[in-house]
Design an enzyme around this catalytic site. Structure first.
Site, PDB file in Angstrom:
ATOM      1  N   GLN A 286      -5.517   3.153   1.145  1.00 20.48           N
ATOM      2  CA  GLN A 286      -4.324   3.697   0.507  1.00 20.48           C
ATOM      3  C   GLN A 286      -4.340   5.220   0.591  1.00 20.48           C
ATOM      4  OE1 GLN A 286      -1.581   2.415  -0.621  1.00 20.48           O
ATOM      5  NE2 GLN A 286      -2.082   0.235  -0.544  1.00 20.48           N
ATOM      6  N   TYR A 319      -4.541 -10.218   3.617  1.00 24.39           N
ATOM      7  CA  TYR A 319      -4.411  -8.863   4.173  1.00 24.39           C
ATOM      8  C   TYR A 319      -5.246  -7.914   3.298  1.00 24.39           C
ATOM      9  CZ  TYR A 319      -0.280 -11.348   5.938  1.00 24.39           C
ATOM     10  OH  TYR A 319       0.583 -12.278   6.479  1.00 24.39           O
ATOM     11  N   ASP A 392      -1.087  -8.169   0.465  1.00 18.14           N
ATOM     12  CA  ASP A 392      -0.679  -6.787   0.743  1.00 18.14           C
ATOM     13  C   ASP A 392      -0.484  -6.656   2.253  1.00 18.14           C
ATOM     14  OD1 ASP A 392      -0.210  -4.087   0.753  1.00 18.14           O
ATOM     15  OD2 ASP A 392      -2.225  -3.493   0.150  1.00 18.14           O
ATOM     16  N   CYS A 419       4.986  -2.312   1.324  1.00 18.61           N
ATOM     17  CA  CYS A 419       5.292  -0.917   1.659  1.00 18.61           C
ATOM     18  C   CYS A 419       6.654  -0.792   2.327  1.00 18.61           C
ATOM     19  CB  CYS A 419       4.204  -0.310   2.537  1.00 18.61           C
ATOM     20  SG  CYS A 419       3.948  -1.161   4.102  1.00 18.61           S
TER      21      CYS A 419
END
Length: 466
Positions: A286, A319, A392, A419
């Protein structure tokens, strides 16, 4: 070709929508309600279904418009165009409103769910830093003279830079110490700098002292950025900050380690427990300096909401990368059993080591490398029916097949970290067709100055009592 248009609404990719002669025009560096003169991109043949263009003059400005905090990332007409900050002309409150509208509209249009406006949370410290200094990883390319540069949009031109205002204070300190801004690189060399945020020093407070020169955080003036190069020297000379970073950084040139450490150490705290991670310097983590603190905390809150005190749960983490969510999930409830799946082998090796460092081994967490859909076709019986699934996925989303495989396992809840709002919305529609409804949605502005936004959604089975 230039035309004058009235901007109507937000669109995708940091653009807004206008119309000209019945044709849709997507406009960069605009805001709804504004009257602007734009330069149309080439080609703009009359037969095109839509045009794209960029603001060259603002005739009637929105109250949310501010001077670009990073002029090089602003409009081409003003000498900008390097990319990386497509909302640089928007005030910080305006950026939250933009992202809320984008997420909400995509969920309604593509997800087919009627929801109130999605809240977008600003990360602590970002307002004090005026939306700057949040990236713990940056990538640059050397120009023909060996100077660090970025490509100007719509061309092959490389614009030399002597700072990167979105980079964290820690990263700038490392770059300054190693003379990155002085050049001396091989032409065309690709440079990656990764500096995990030190957790034992308040870099947000330092950023306030160095960069908070505007009277109003919603109206950042150019002076703050024009003086950044000098400020970088001050940051680099800050012995406390540099000491806190130590050797926990990496400078890679053309994929090879030039300075620092190949394996980096990241830290996060969830509840009262601190977790430590080894991650590859070239790998994914991240990017926002506080995202590894904020996202796991929120995810665990949603997981608790699903588990409702259940003992010995089965959890899937898909993920999963190097285990940002896997570690807190594995220890949060006694006797948890987990399946974690990541496409790349190196992050999985890191995750196994990270789990092993806290005494979690393969008997409790089965960490696998491979295509998520392929792995889910062959899950052992002991892990085949998870109580909750955390995923994710990359920007493209999980897509229909994986969503259907998750639903077929009948978890009570699905926590989806996204995202890209459009991908989340499409997968929302798929999950709804499989009997899962949206129970919670919250967005986080972990990409200030850009149109990107991180959204966390909870889906529950329609027979699940919340």
């Amino acid at each position: 070709m230039q035309i004058t248009v009235r901007i109507e609404r937000y669109a995708d990719q940091g653009r807004c929508v206008a119309h000209s002669d019945g044709r849709v025009v997507f406009v960069r560096f605009a805001l709804p309600g504004e009257l602007v003169r734009i330069e149309l991109d080439e080609p703009h043949e009359r037969k095109d279904r839509f045009w794209t263009g960029e603001v060259v003059e603002v005739l009637e400005a929105s109250e949310l418009r501010v001077p670009p905090a990073w002029p090089l990332a602003g409009p081409l007409a003003d000498g900008g165009g390097v990319g990386g900050a497509d909302l640089v002309h928007v005030s910080l409150p305006g950026q939250l409103a933009w992202k809320s509208a984008t997420v909400t509209e995509q969920m309604r249009r593509l997800g087919h769910v009627e929801i109130p406006d999605v809240p977008v949370e600003r990360i602590a410290g970002d307002e004090e830093m005026q939306g700057l200094h949040w990236r713990t990883r940056i990538e640059l390319i050397a120009d023909e003279q060996g100077r660090p540069s970025m490509r100007r949009r719509g061309s092959h031109q490389r614009v030399p830079i002597d700072t990167m205002p979105l980079a964290s204070q820690a990263l700038l300190a490392v770059a300054q110490e190693h003379g990155i801004w002085d050049g001396g690189l091989e032409p065309d060399a690709h440079v990656r700098i990764a500096v995990p945020e030190p957790r034992d020093i308040d870099t947000a407070a330092d950023g306030t002292a160095l960069h908070n020169t505007a009277a109003d955080s919603t109206a950042v003036n150019n002076t703050a950025i024009q003086s950044t190069a000098a400020d970088n020297a001050d940051v680099a000379n800050d012995s406390a900050l540099r000491s806190a970073v130590g050797e926990n950084y990496a400078i890679l040139v053309d994929g090879k380690l030039a300075a620092g450490s190949d394996q980096l150490h990241e830290t996060t705290t969830v509840g009262a427990r601190t977790f430590h991670y080894r991650v590859s310097s070239a790998g994914f983590w991240q990017m926002h300096r506080r995202a590894p603190l904020v996202l796991p905390q929120h995810v665990m809150t949603l997981v608790n909401r699903v588990l409702q005190g259940r003992r010995s749960p089965v959890i899937w983490d898909l993920y999963s990368g190097s285990g940002l969510f896997t570690l807190p999930l594995a220890v949060h409830v006694p006797d948890t059993r987990m399946l974690s799946v990541e496409g790349a082998a190196q992050p999985v090796e890191n995750a196994r080591r990270n789990l092993g460092d806290i005494g979690i081994h393969a008997e409790q967490v089965k960490a696998l490398a491979g295509d998520v859909s392929a792995v889910l076709r062959h899950v052992s019986k002991s892990l085949a029916h998870p109580d909750v699934v955390v995923l994710d996925p990359p920007r493209a989303g999980a897509r229909k097949e994986v969503c259907r495989q998750i639903a077929a396992a009948h978890p009570a809840g699905i926590v989806y970290i996204a995202c890209d709002p459009a991908s989340l919305a499409r997968d929302t529609a798929t999950l709804a067709s499989q009997g899962y409804g949206l129970a919670d949605i919250h967005a986080f502005d972990i990409y200030p100055m850009t149109h990107h936004v991180e959204t966390v959604a909870l889906f529950t089975r329609k027979d699940f009592a919340r």
